[in-house]
Motif scaffolding. Structure first.
Motif, short mmCIF file in Angstrom:
data_model
loop_
_atom_site.label_atom_id
_atom_site.label_comp_id
_atom_site.label_asym_id
_atom_site.label_seq_id
_atom_site.Cartn_x
_atom_site.Cartn_y
_atom_site.Cartn_z
N VAL A 160 107.50 94.17 18.40
CA VAL A 160 106.39 94.65 17.59
C VAL A 160 105.49 93.49 17.20
O VAL A 160 105.95 92.37 16.96
CB VAL A 160 106.88 95.40 16.33
CG1 VAL A 160 107.63 94.47 15.40
CG2 VAL A 160 105.75 96.09 15.61
N LEU A 173 100.40 98.54 14.19
CA LEU A 173 101.73 98.22 14.68
C LEU A 173 101.72 98.32 16.19
O LEU A 173 101.68 99.42 16.74
CB LEU A 173 102.76 99.19 14.09
CG LEU A 173 102.83 99.27 12.57
CD1 LEU A 173 103.79 100.37 12.14
CD2 LEU A 173 103.24 97.93 11.99
N SER A 215 110.25 104.69 19.75
CA SER A 215 109.00 104.09 19.29
C SER A 215 108.50 104.73 18.00
O SER A 215 108.11 104.04 17.05
CB SER A 215 107.94 104.21 20.38
OG SER A 215 106.71 103.68 19.95
N SER A 247 108.27 102.91 14.32
CA SER A 247 107.02 102.87 13.57
C SER A 247 107.23 103.38 12.15
O SER A 247 106.74 102.77 11.18
CB SER A 247 105.96 103.71 14.29
OG SER A 247 104.77 103.75 13.55
#
Length: 94
Positions: A56, A41, A16, A20
């Motif tokens: 996302v 996000l 994750s 990002s």
């Protein structure tokens, strides 16, 4: 392609966080961060039955003078997914 190893909670956090970062890099290639008033996000990771799904929801708020196409932003997201695929292949495959 080799099998995805069993992922721990720490692995999912790493995926994750890296995704990002990839998204921020790819978006900043298309629009100056100075032109963004806000970026959100919403990354969702689902890992069940040895299957990984990463999605996302990108929410960007631009200043009033910025003009960027949705196609350009979609390309940024696609490029971030490609980088994520490489990251997973390098770090989480048996």
């Amino acid at each position: 392609m080799s099998k995805l190893k069993t992922l721990s909670d720490d692995d999912l956090i790493s995926i994750s966080e890296n995704f990002s970062e990839f998204l921020n890099i790819e978006i900043s290639k298309r629009v100056s961060i100075k032109e963004l008033d806000d970026i959100d996000l919403g990354i969702t990771i689902n890992y069940e039955n040895d299957q990984l799904d990463v999605s996302v929801d990108v929410d960007l708020l631009f200043d009033e003078l910025t003009d960027i196409s949705e196609e350009s932003l979609n390309m940024a997201v696609d490029n971030a997914y490609e980088r994520l695929d490489s990251f997973i292949d390098e770090n989480f495959r048996e």
